[in-house]
Structures are given as C-alpha cells and as structure tokens.
Design an enzyme around this catalytic site. Structure first.
Site, mmCIF file in Angstrom:
data_model
loop_
_atom_site.group_PDB
_atom_site.id
_atom_site.type_symbol
_atom_site.label_atom_id
_atom_site.label_comp_id
_atom_site.label_asym_id
_atom_site.label_seq_id
_atom_site.Cartn_x
_atom_site.Cartn_y
_atom_site.Cartn_z
ATOM 1 N N ASP A 179 42.793 33.832 31.855
ATOM 2 C CA ASP A 179 43.057 34.208 33.244
ATOM 3 C C ASP A 179 41.941 33.648 34.110
ATOM 4 O OD1 ASP A 179 43.494 35.334 35.717
ATOM 5 O OD2 ASP A 179 44.142 37.256 34.920
ATOM 6 N N HIS A 184 37.510 36.463 39.992
ATOM 7 C CA HIS A 184 36.712 37.167 38.995
ATOM 8 C C HIS A 184 35.442 36.414 38.594
ATOM 9 C CE1 HIS A 184 40.186 39.750 38.731
ATOM 10 N NE2 HIS A 184 40.947 38.719 38.444
ATOM 11 N N ILE A 199 35.282 40.863 40.985
ATOM 12 C CA ILE A 199 35.727 42.099 40.349
ATOM 13 C C ILE A 199 36.207 41.810 38.929
ATOM 14 C CG2 ILE A 199 36.341 43.144 42.555
ATOM 15 C CD1 ILE A 199 39.272 42.503 41.944
ATOM 16 N N GLY A 202 42.053 43.180 36.213
ATOM 17 C CA GLY A 202 42.789 44.400 35.935
ATOM 18 C C GLY A 202 43.203 44.490 34.480
#
Length: 276
Positions: A179, A184, A199, A202
């Site tokens: 990903d 990120h 961040i 998820g």
C-alpha cells in the site's frame, strides 16, 4: 466499473515482512508469534488478504474525478473461506459495488469488493469488501450496493483487553507490503490532507486487531479465524499504543473497538469478528 484481475506471487520474505509491519517479533522470546516471522513452519496472517493483489492507487487517475488526496478508508470487511498459503500465488478479482453520494460538500462512500483465489487450484480464499470515504467529492450521483450499518459495541466493561505498541516508523514498514499511498510516508502530502504528520494505514490498525484476536482467542491458529469487520473512526499516529477491547457475544462471536491510548480516542469502532 471493473478492475482487471490481478495475480500476485509472494514468498516467505513477503509473508514475514507483512507480519513485521504489524509488529510481530517485538518480543524475540514470544514463541507463539515465531511462526509468523520465521520460515520454519511459517504461517500467513489472515489480514494479508486485505492487501494481496492490491490494485494500486487507481483513484489517482484523473478520469475518475476523485480528489484522491482527501480519500480516507472508512470500513473493511474480511471473510476467510480458506487459510492463505504461507507462500504461493493468488488472484484478485475486483468490482466497484456501489457509490453512496452524501451530497455536495458532504463527500461520498465508494464500496469495492475483492474475491481472492489460490492461483494453483482456484480455491476461494477470501472475500474482502472495502469502503472508501471520498471527502473531496459528493453531489455527483451514486449507484449500486452499500454496506449495512454496523451496530454499536455493548455498553459495558469489556471481557478482555489487549494492548499493542506501535513504532514511529510502523507505516514505513507496513507500506512495504504493497500500500504505497504517500499519505503514510510523505509529511507534505499528509499536511495537504489535513494531518500534521503521516498517519498509519487503516489496514495496519486492522491488522493489529487481527493480531490481538489471533493471540487472545485463536492460540495463533490461523485456521480458527473466520471473519472480521472494522469501521475506521479516527486515524492512528505511528508510535501510539493501541488498546483493543473485546466483548464476547455467544460461541465464537466477538464485538470490539480499538483505542489510541495516548489520546484516549476510539480509532476502530463498531467492529466484529467470528472465530472457531
């Protein structure tokens, strides 16, 4: 809209890197976690199904008219039909099941479904349904299916609690599994999206919950893990400690939520899982 099938091969290195991205191996004396990070008797985590055959960041294509910088992962549902092989090749078949238009200025929800098959014998391995919150869209119309609204977790003390510490560099390790969303990794992109730092993915947070379920309810036996649904309520910042609170509801039925301890904020909510 259809996405062409994707075939992905993975070896023991890939399987181990994914587990390291979820923090496995932090305690080198934890023999229960060793099969996820050591090639002898290697096991593949069910959560790997979430990102295997990742279609890439297709939302960046201007043809779709998606404000990709403002995309957030809203929900993810995983049903395991058969355990993932420790190494092998799998095929992902995708479709966009629907878009829920919340109205102009209110965003839209995009629902994407992936069916995962073992390329060697066509065994149906998993069904993965993702919901993306398109914060920068809305007012353009919708179509297709939506996911049912998840119920709140019970209003009582949890039956079991598991805490997992993340690393400040956790997202940089996790993204090695496929990903590559720059949200990120790149502070400048994160600021454009409204965050003061990159961040955590998820799906990494969901993987931490998968790790907690396996250790607390499955004795780290991946064949006992059957399904898992999460709603991503708030982003996680790499380096935070995640507390997963479990509520037991009948044979093999779990409800849970996850809390970022340092901020005392719920980051996964209205979650559920089934174990054997």
């Amino acid at each position: 809209m259809m996405i062409d099938p994707i075939i992905q091969s993975y070896d023991k290195r890939d399987t181990i890197i994914f587990a390291l991205g979820l923090g496995y191996g932090a305690d080198p004396l934890n023999e229960g976690e060793l099969p996820f990070v050591y090639e002898k008797d290697l096991r593949c985590l069910p959560a790997y199904a979430n990102i295997l055959c990742h279609p890439g960041f297709w939302a960046q294509d201007p043809a779709f008219g998606i404000d990709w910088v403002k995309i957030l992962h809203a929900e993810q549902d995983l049903v395991m039909h058969s355990p993932l092989p420790a190494v092998g090749a799998v095929r992902g078949e995708y479709r966009v099941a629907g878009i829920e238009d919340k109205g102009e200025g209110r965003g839209a929800l995009l629902h994407q479904v992936k069916q995962l098959y073992d390329e060697a014998d066509d065994t149906h391995l998993a069904t993965v349904r993702s919901t993306l919150f398109l914060r920068g869209n809305g007012g353009e119309g919708g179509f297709g299916d939506s996911m049912p609204v998840a119920a709140p977790v019970p209003d009582r003390a949890p039956d079991r609690v598991v805490e997992i510490a993340t690393l400040p560099r956790q997202a940089l390790i996790y993204r090695l599994s496929g990903d590559w969303n720059p949200l990120h990794a790149d502070p400048a992109i994160a600021r454009k999206a409204g965050f003061d730092r990159p961040i955590l993915h998820g799906l990494c947070t969901k993987g931490l919950a998968n790790r907690a379920i396996l250790s607390a309810y499955c004795d780290n036996d991946v064949t006992r893990f059957k399904s898992m649904f999460v709603r991503f309520s708030k982003p996680v910042m790499p380096g935070e400690t995640i507390r997963i609170e479990f509520f037991e509801e009948g044979e093999g039925q779990l409800r849970f939520r996850a809390i970022a301890v340092e901020r005392d904020i719920v980051v996964l909510d209205r979650c559920s899982a089934t174990v054997a």
